[in-house]
Design an enzyme around this catalytic site. Structure first.
Site, PDB file in Angstrom:
ATOM      1  N   ARG A 121      47.050  23.754 -41.694  1.00 43.85           N
ATOM      2  CA  ARG A 121      47.037  22.588 -40.809  1.00 43.85           C
ATOM      3  C   ARG A 121      45.923  22.745 -39.772  1.00 43.85           C
ATOM      4  NH1 ARG A 121      51.772  19.105 -40.762  1.00 43.85           N
ATOM      5  NH2 ARG A 121      51.853  18.512 -42.942  1.00 43.85           N
ATOM      6  N   GLN A 126      42.240  18.231 -43.003  1.00 46.90           N
ATOM      7  CA  GLN A 126      43.073  17.026 -42.933  1.00 46.90           C
ATOM      8  C   GLN A 126      42.879  16.104 -44.126  1.00 46.90           C
ATOM      9  OE1 GLN A 126      42.369  15.227 -39.120  1.00 46.90           O
ATOM     10  NE2 GLN A 126      43.904  16.474 -38.085  1.00 46.90           N
ATOM     11  N   ASP A 129      44.878  17.340 -47.231  1.00 47.73           N
ATOM     12  CA  ASP A 129      46.289  17.658 -47.015  1.00 47.73           C
ATOM     13  C   ASP A 129      47.200  16.667 -47.737  1.00 47.73           C
ATOM     14  OD1 ASP A 129      48.782  18.342 -46.073  1.00 47.73           O
ATOM     15  OD2 ASP A 129      48.202  18.446 -43.968  1.00 47.73           O
ATOM     16  N   SER A 132      50.510  15.560 -45.925  1.00 49.52           N
ATOM     17  CA  SER A 132      50.365  14.492 -44.927  1.00 49.52           C
ATOM     18  C   SER A 132      50.205  13.126 -45.574  1.00 49.52           C
ATOM     19  CB  SER A 132      49.156  14.779 -44.022  1.00 49.52           C
ATOM     20  OG  SER A 132      49.414  15.888 -43.184  1.00 49.52           O
ATOM     21  N   TYR A 226      53.358  23.250 -38.217  1.00 44.72           N
ATOM     22  CA  TYR A 226      54.641  22.854 -38.797  1.00 44.72           C
ATOM     23  C   TYR A 226      55.766  23.242 -37.852  1.00 44.72           C
ATOM     24  CZ  TYR A 226      52.110  22.610 -43.260  1.00 44.72           C
ATOM     25  OH  TYR A 226      51.225  22.298 -44.248  1.00 44.72           O
TER      26      TYR A 226
END
Length: 366
Positions: A121, A126, A129, A132, A226
């Site tokens: 993360r 990003q 991911d 997500s 997380y």
């Protein structure tokens, strides 16, 4: 380098790991792509859609035989591994921490494996991911599913026959799924409350119009972005703080997952029995054991007038959008790992290091 797209075989799965649009972009980068026939059917992608962008459609055995990289969304299973050859690179969600036997089986094949759920993360990762991108859709769809299951509407409505008060929605976990659930429920006119072990999520929840139920979380910091497993003391204090809202809620959505571990129980059977008649719980953590003590994956449990629905939502009902976003994550990940269509194998780089679980039969992460 040839990339093989496999049809998902897990029960209820409708997604595919590569859409025709993203496949076209990879081909433009110099990759060759083959896809198993009918792999995209449940995501509204026909075989001809892949052919039109330059993808070869083949039978399953041919994809395994010819591809250098094999792509899936869900973990490779026993039948898949029978067809895997030494030196092939497998990319999927492997959940390696809770699935050591699978990792050992991949290693015994002399293959290499990247686990998409192990993506760190960090800001650079990003756009790779998958958790997500998929959770974003899950948060939206959970509210829509809840609206369908409820016997009330969300918004305030003034009619000649009287005024309908807005529904109350409570969301556990203000991560990607939780934030999207807040935004969707607010757009539909509900009164929304939310809670999370991570105090830094308070401003995010409030910015979307939710009331944040705060619980002192000293010593309960998150791990790597997380939420981590809460202490017994925190869990007790959270239950006390949230109970009033829980017992008044018309819809409850739970989203709390801890990578590689069973999902924390946030709502006990005793609490469900005290909820109001007609309330609905959508448990998005059901695949990891559930945030509600009574939930079961892909089942609706009716307990004392409360519907408890265990689901993952995104792969079940928004497969076209989910597949497109997943494919874009894969596109960015493959470009990160390669240079001129060849792997760089930069094992000092954080994204590569964290996601590379097996390298040529050697297990790197447990």
């Amino acid at each position: 380098m040839k990339i093989g797209i496999l049809k998902e075989t897990q029960k209820g799965e409708k997604r595919v790991s590569m859409s025709p649009n993203i496949a076209k972009q990879l081909i433009a980068k110099g990759f060759e792509i083959i896809v198993e026939e009918e792999a995209g059917t449940n995501s509204s992608y026909k075989n001809i859609d892949y052919v039109d962008v330059g993808v070869n459609v083949e039978k399953r055995g041919v994809v395994f035989k010819e591809a250098h990289i094999l792509l899936k969304i869900n973990p490779f299973d026993e039948e898949d591994l029978k067809l895997v050859d030494k030196g092939q690179v497998l990319i999927s969600q492997l959940y390696h921490k809770s699935n050591p036997s699978l990792i050992q089986a991949i290693a015994s094949k002399g293959a290499t494996a990247f686990s998409l759920d192990a993506m760190p993360r960090i800001s650079r990762a990003q756009d790779m991911d998958v958790l997500s991108s998929q959770n974003n859709l899950a948060g939206y769809k959970a509210v829509i599913r809840g609206a369908y299951e409820m016997t009330k509407i969300f918004p305030l409505m003034m009619t000649a026959a009287g005024t309908i008060t807005p529904s109350k929605v409570l969301i556990y976990g203000v991560g990607v799924a939780g934030l999207q659930a807040i935004a969707t429920a607010k757009r539909l006119g509900a009164v929304v409350e939310a809670t999370d072990i991570r105090s830094e999520t308070k401003e995010q929840a409030q910015s979307l119009g939710a009331k944040f139920i705060s619980v002192d979380n000293e010593g309960e910091e998150s791990e790597g972005g997380y939420a981590k497993e809460a202490s017994e003391d925190y869990a007790k204090r959270q239950k006390e703080a949230v109970n009033k809202s829980l017992f008044q809620a018309d819809l409850v959505i739970t989203t709390a997952n801890i990578p590689g571990r069973k999902a924390p129980v946030l709502i006990t059977e005793e609490q469900v029995l005290q909820m109001k008649n007609g309330a609905v719980i959508i448990d998005l953590a059901a695949a990891q054991g559930g945030n509600c003590e009574v939930s079961k994956l892909d089942e609706t449990i009716l307990l004392n007038g409360v519907k408890v629905i265990g689901s993952t939502i995104a792969p079940e009902s928004v497969s076209t959008n989910a597949s497109e976003l997943f494919a874009k994550n894969i596109y960015n990940f493959i470009l990160h790992l390669t240079e001129d269509t060849n792997f760089k194998w930069d094992l000092e780089e954080e994204i590569t290091d964290e996601t590379l679980i097996v390298k040529d039969g050697d297990i790197r992460k447990k």
